[in-house]
Write a protein that holds these residues in place. Structure first.
Motif, PDB file in Angstrom:
ATOM      1  N   ARG A  66      -4.728 -15.689   8.264  1.00 10.27           N
ATOM      2  CA  ARG A  66      -5.216 -17.032   7.937  1.00 10.27           C
ATOM      3  C   ARG A  66      -3.854 -18.053   7.773  1.00 10.27           C
ATOM      4  O   ARG A  66      -4.047 -19.292   8.063  1.00 10.27           O
ATOM      5  CB  ARG A  66      -5.953 -17.289   6.733  1.00 10.27           C
ATOM      6  CG  ARG A  66      -7.336 -16.355   6.835  1.00 10.27           C
ATOM      7  CD  ARG A  66      -8.316 -16.730   5.665  1.00 10.27           C
ATOM      8  NE  ARG A  66      -9.572 -16.117   5.998  1.00 10.27           N
ATOM      9  CZ  ARG A  66      -9.953 -15.042   5.180  1.00 10.27           C
ATOM     10  NH1 ARG A  66      -9.175 -14.304   4.476  1.00 10.27           N
ATOM     11  NH2 ARG A  66     -11.305 -14.534   5.575  1.00 10.27           N
ATOM     12  N   ARG A  67      -2.963 -17.436   7.364  1.00  9.80           N
ATOM     13  CA  ARG A  67      -1.514 -18.304   7.477  1.00  9.80           C
ATOM     14  C   ARG A  67      -0.827 -18.028   8.572  1.00  9.80           C
ATOM     15  O   ARG A  67      -0.503 -17.149   8.834  1.00  9.80           O
ATOM     16  CB  ARG A  67      -0.887 -18.226   6.163  1.00  9.80           C
ATOM     17  CG  ARG A  67      -1.585 -18.714   4.916  1.00  9.80           C
ATOM     18  CD  ARG A  67      -0.902 -18.636   3.617  1.00  9.80           C
ATOM     19  NE  ARG A  67      -0.888 -16.898   3.464  1.00  9.80           N
ATOM     20  CZ  ARG A  67       0.020 -16.347   2.309  1.00  9.80           C
ATOM     21  NH1 ARG A  67       0.758 -17.251   1.567  1.00  9.80           N
ATOM     22  NH2 ARG A  67      -0.057 -14.995   2.091  1.00  9.80           N
ATOM     23  N   GLY A  68      -0.355 -19.171   9.235  1.00  7.92           N
ATOM     24  CA  GLY A  68       0.439 -18.716  10.259  1.00  7.92           C
ATOM     25  C   GLY A  68       1.963 -18.433  10.340  1.00  7.92           C
ATOM     26  O   GLY A  68       2.429 -18.406   8.895  1.00  7.92           O
ATOM     27  N   ASN A  69       2.776 -18.619  11.234  1.00 11.66           N
ATOM     28  CA  ASN A  69       4.080 -18.225  11.081  1.00 11.66           C
ATOM     29  C   ASN A  69       4.563 -16.890  10.496  1.00 11.66           C
ATOM     30  O   ASN A  69       5.544 -16.965   9.477  1.00 11.66           O
ATOM     31  CB  ASN A  69       4.989 -19.581  10.609  1.00 11.66           C
ATOM     32  CG  ASN A  69       4.686 -20.617  11.339  1.00 11.66           C
ATOM     33  OD1 ASN A  69       4.899 -20.496  12.661  1.00 11.66           O
ATOM     34  ND2 ASN A  69       4.436 -21.757  10.796  1.00 11.66           N
ATOM     35  N   ARG A  70       3.590 -15.587  10.626  1.00 13.77           N
ATOM     36  CA  ARG A  70       3.870 -14.468  10.033  1.00 13.77           C
ATOM     37  C   ARG A  70       4.108 -13.670  10.836  1.00 13.77           C
ATOM     38  O   ARG A  70       3.314 -13.792  11.975  1.00 13.77           O
ATOM     39  CB  ARG A  70       2.722 -14.261   9.267  1.00 13.77           C
ATOM     40  CG  ARG A  70       2.547 -15.026   8.013  1.00 13.77           C
ATOM     41  CD  ARG A  70       1.314 -14.749   7.134  1.00 13.77           C
ATOM     42  NE  ARG A  70       1.520 -13.304   6.677  1.00 13.77           N
ATOM     43  CZ  ARG A  70       0.728 -12.644   5.724  1.00 13.77           C
ATOM     44  NH1 ARG A  70      -0.431 -13.169   5.609  1.00 13.77           N
ATOM     45  NH2 ARG A  70       0.934 -11.244   5.364  1.00 13.77           N
ATOM     46  N   PRO A  71       5.203 -12.587  10.970  1.00 10.49           N
ATOM     47  CA  PRO A  71       5.317 -11.683  12.138  1.00 10.49           C
ATOM     48  C   PRO A  71       4.208 -10.565  12.004  1.00 10.49           C
ATOM     49  O   PRO A  71       3.491 -10.521  10.806  1.00 10.49           O
ATOM     50  CB  PRO A  71       6.793 -10.991  11.664  1.00 10.49           C
ATOM     51  CG  PRO A  71       6.899 -11.348  10.083  1.00 10.49           C
ATOM     52  CD  PRO A  71       6.204 -12.862   9.778  1.00 10.49           C
ATOM     53  N   ARG A  72       4.213 -10.061  12.999  1.00 12.34           N
ATOM     54  CA  ARG A  72       2.984  -8.958  13.047  1.00 12.34           C
ATOM     55  C   ARG A  72       3.550  -7.680  12.499  1.00 12.34           C
ATOM     56  O   ARG A  72       4.664  -7.108  12.536  1.00 12.34           O
ATOM     57  CB  ARG A  72       2.716  -8.668  14.765  1.00 12.34           C
ATOM     58  CG  ARG A  72       1.796  -7.521  14.679  1.00 12.34           C
ATOM     59  CD  ARG A  72       0.274  -7.956  14.581  1.00 12.34           C
ATOM     60  NE  ARG A  72      -0.304  -7.052  15.035  1.00 12.34           N
ATOM     61  CZ  ARG A  72      -1.814  -6.961  14.766  1.00 12.34           C
ATOM     62  NH1 ARG A  72      -2.287  -7.566  13.875  1.00 12.34           N
ATOM     63  NH2 ARG A  72      -2.645  -6.083  15.493  1.00 12.34           N
ATOM     64  N   GLU A  73       2.667  -7.330  11.284  1.00 10.11           N
ATOM     65  CA  GLU A  73       2.995  -6.263  10.539  1.00 10.11           C
ATOM     66  C   GLU A  73       2.210  -5.034  11.155  1.00 10.11           C
ATOM     67  O   GLU A  73       0.836  -5.111  11.142  1.00 10.11           O
ATOM     68  CB  GLU A  73       2.893  -6.249   9.035  1.00 10.11           C
ATOM     69  CG  GLU A  73       3.828  -7.299   8.561  1.00 10.11           C
ATOM     70  CD  GLU A  73       3.832  -7.648   7.109  1.00 10.11           C
ATOM     71  OE1 GLU A  73       4.529  -7.017   6.281  1.00 10.11           O
ATOM     72  OE2 GLU A  73       2.941  -8.333   6.759  1.00 10.11           O
ATOM     73  N   LEU A  74       2.688  -3.810  11.124  1.00 10.32           N
ATOM     74  CA  LEU A  74       1.803  -2.755  11.503  1.00 10.32           C
ATOM     75  C   LEU A  74       2.002  -1.237  10.882  1.00 10.32           C
ATOM     76  O   LEU A  74       3.142  -1.339  10.244  1.00 10.32           O
ATOM     77  CB  LEU A  74       2.263  -2.413  13.161  1.00 10.32           C
ATOM     78  CG  LEU A  74       1.764  -3.537  14.021  1.00 10.32           C
ATOM     79  CD1 LEU A  74       2.324  -3.444  15.315  1.00 10.32           C
ATOM     80  CD2 LEU A  74       0.269  -3.497  14.360  1.00 10.32           C
ATOM     81  N   SER A  75       1.069  -0.459  11.101  1.00 13.70           N
ATOM     82  CA  SER A  75       1.318   0.841  10.435  1.00 13.70           C
ATOM     83  C   SER A  75       0.877   1.899  11.344  1.00 13.70           C
ATOM     84  O   SER A  75       0.115   1.552  12.399  1.00 13.70           O
ATOM     85  CB  SER A  75       0.441   0.935   9.169  1.00 13.70           C
ATOM     86  OG  SER A  75       0.649   2.097   8.438  1.00 13.70           O
ATOM     87  N   ALA A  76       1.280   3.076  11.309  1.00 13.25           N
ATOM     88  CA  ALA A  76       0.775   4.206  12.276  1.00 13.25           C
ATOM     89  C   ALA A  76       0.725   5.482  11.223  1.00 13.25           C
ATOM     90  O   ALA A  76       1.653   5.733  10.283  1.00 13.25           O
ATOM     91  CB  ALA A  76       1.925   4.482  13.135  1.00 13.25           C
ATOM     92  N   TRP A  77      -0.076   6.493  12.017  1.00 13.01           N
ATOM     93  CA  TRP A  77       0.021   7.800  11.321  1.00 13.01           C
ATOM     94  C   TRP A  77       0.518   8.752  12.316  1.00 13.01           C
ATOM     95  O   TRP A  77       0.027   8.722  13.581  1.00 13.01           O
ATOM     96  CB  TRP A  77      -1.440   8.107  11.058  1.00 13.01           C
ATOM     97  CG  TRP A  77      -1.804   7.622   9.520  1.00 13.01           C
ATOM     98  CD1 TRP A  77      -2.419   6.206   9.381  1.00 13.01           C
ATOM     99  CD2 TRP A  77      -1.721   8.009   8.025  1.00 13.01           C
ATOM    100  NE1 TRP A  77      -2.333   5.951   8.050  1.00 13.01           N
ATOM    101  CE2 TRP A  77      -2.025   7.126   7.262  1.00 13.01           C
ATOM    102  CE3 TRP A  77      -1.304   9.291   7.838  1.00 13.01           C
ATOM    103  CZ2 TRP A  77      -1.886   7.519   5.843  1.00 13.01           C
ATOM    104  CZ3 TRP A  77      -1.154   9.540   6.541  1.00 13.01           C
ATOM    105  CH2 TRP A  77      -1.512   8.730   5.627  1.00 13.01           C
ATOM    106  N   LEU A  78       1.196   9.666  12.010  1.00 17.43           N
ATOM    107  CA  LEU A  78       1.634  10.770  12.931  1.00 17.43           C
ATOM    108  C   LEU A  78       1.131  12.122  12.680  1.00 17.43           C
ATOM    109  O   LEU A  78       1.230  12.632  11.522  1.00 17.43           O
ATOM    110  CB  LEU A  78       3.163  10.953  12.726  1.00 17.43           C
ATOM    111  CG  LEU A  78       4.033   9.664  13.433  1.00 17.43           C
ATOM    112  CD1 LEU A  78       5.859   9.765  12.906  1.00 17.43           C
ATOM    113  CD2 LEU A  78       3.853   9.648  14.731  1.00 17.43           C
TER     114      LEU A  78
END
Length: 420
Positions: A66-78
């Motif tokens: 909802r708020r702009g100017n934020r980097p893409r944060e991600l998660s992963a499972w291995l």
């Protein structure tokens, strides 16, 4: 005197309700312990380990916050080939915040038993294993655990990205943070569309673009982990990289393979192809796996009557778009394989057919008629045959024609599977 409606802790009604709640809780605990829902035992020569990690893709802006100017944060499972220590116990099917998703999908997560051991040592002798990256769609990545455990037991490292804001009803990071689902992350695919077909194509192509970029970011992160000093450092053979995905995640995997030369082979599990790759084609090994999809075979008037589409015009446009896209990909792949699993529904490609789903689960209508363990066996074997052939240069006769051991699997071009 006016009667009081206040109850205190020793009121007989309160005591009875509390007693009933306690008995219900105790019954659920006993049932989970005595009658667990076991995922299928992996059949490969390796044990299975599991790990998770978060990262920030500073090159991209978060498209759904909802708020702009934020980097893409991600998660992963291995999931990876492992050699668990003696006495090591598998982790919970849904760890930490992910357990909350079982309330939405209506099953008791504590009843489900998986096989992967968190943080288990990587299998010996030291060698580098081929890597498969995976993109889900709407389902949390952990809801494909039975498939990933089977692939890992046969020597693959599987890395499944969690597309932030996409999983229903929430996404969880490895560090415990939660992000609630945002409808824009699925392009309106969870309901019968009232937009024009062209509008839906544009919206879903944008979703696929984001998901494909998430996969590319995951591969970049795996390269950093491979070169580092952590658990899987020096054990990932990213020169033998494949991709696969489910639903729009399948489209994202194909899009990754079309744009990133690191990807050598790709499998699309029942995903419509909304992005430009459907027109351009992909001159690499491609496996398309399909459910039955009666809405693409019966007359469009019937599909509208079944509320699969809002109009005959939309149905006809969608059918032509989907089947022609699948056919072009199949025809232009080098080589292409197309397999329909009879009795499968769209959700059959997940663990849902193996889970103790309660009545009214959102997944139940999309499960089809195939039994869950059988679906797991057929799906696992065709995926493994495909990646064995094209990442390991191993024989895979299962891909060469009909097999009496897999009568559910129909090998035919998409246009033959979905005639108009």
């Amino acid at each position: 005197m006016k009667a009081s409606t206040r109850f205190h802790a020793r009121h007989p009604v309160v005591t009875a309700v509390a007693g009933t709640a306690a008995l219900t809780w105790l019954f659920q605990k006993l049932r989970a312990r005595l009658f667990p829902a076991l995922l299928p035992e992996p059949t490969g020569p390796y044990g299975v380990g599991r790990a998770a990690f978060d990262w920030v893709d500073a090159r991209r802006q978060e498209p759904y916050a909802r708020r702009g100017n934020r980097p893409r944060e991600l998660s992963a499972w291995l999931w990876y080939p492992a050699e668990p220590r003696r006495g090591a116990r598998p982790g919970p099917y849904l760890p930490a915040g992910w357990r909350l998703t079982s309330l939405f999908w209506r099953f008791q997560a504590s009843r489900v038993r998986a096989h992967a051991v968190p943080g288990a040592p990587v299998a010996r002798p030291p060698q580098r294993h081929p890597v498969l990256v995976f993109s889900p769609a709407g389902f949390p990545p952990l809801y494909y655990s039975s498939l990933f455990e089977e692939l890992a037991s046969h020597g693959y490292i599987v890395a499944a990205v969690s597309h932030t804001y996409e999983a229903l009803p929430l996404s969880a990071f490895a560090d415990g943070r939660l992000r609630l689902f945002r409808p824009a992350s699925v392009g309106g695919a969870l309901k019968v569309s009232r937009a024009s077909h062209d509008e839906d194509v544009r919206a879903r192509a944008e979703v696929v673009r984001v998901k494909a970029e998430d996969l590319r970011s995951l591969v970049d992160e795996l390269e950093r982990l491979e070169a580092g000093s952590g658990l899987l450092a020096g054990r990932m053979d990213l020169g033998r990289l494949g991709a696969f995905g489910h639903s729009m995640g399948g489209n994202a995997a194909v899009e990754l393979c079309a744009r990133d030369e690191r990807c050598l082979a790709v499998a699309n599990m029942d995903g419509g192809v909304w992005s430009a790759v459907a027109q351009e084609g992909l001159p690499r090994p491609l496996l398309e796996l399909f459910a039955e999809h009666p809405e693409y075979v019966r007359p469009c008037a019937e599909s509208v009557g079944q509320k699969a589409f809002t109009s005959v015009e939309y149905c006809e446009a969608n059918r032509e778009f989907a089947v022609d896209g699948w056919q072009r990909l199949y025809a232009r792949a080098r080589p292409g394989y197309s397999v329909q699993i009879r009795g499968a529904g769209h959700a059959s490609f997940t663990d849902c057919g193996l889970l103790p789903l309660q009545r009214g689960s959102f997944a139940s209508p999309a499960l089809g008629t195939i039994e869950g363990h059988r679906m797991w066996r057929v799906l696992s074997d065709y995926l493994r045959a495909f990646f064995d052939r094209h990442l390991r240069d191993a024989p895979a006769p299962l891909l060469d024609g009909a097999s009496p051991f897999y009568p559910e699997a129909v090998l035919a071009p998409p246009q033959a599977l979905f005639p108009r």
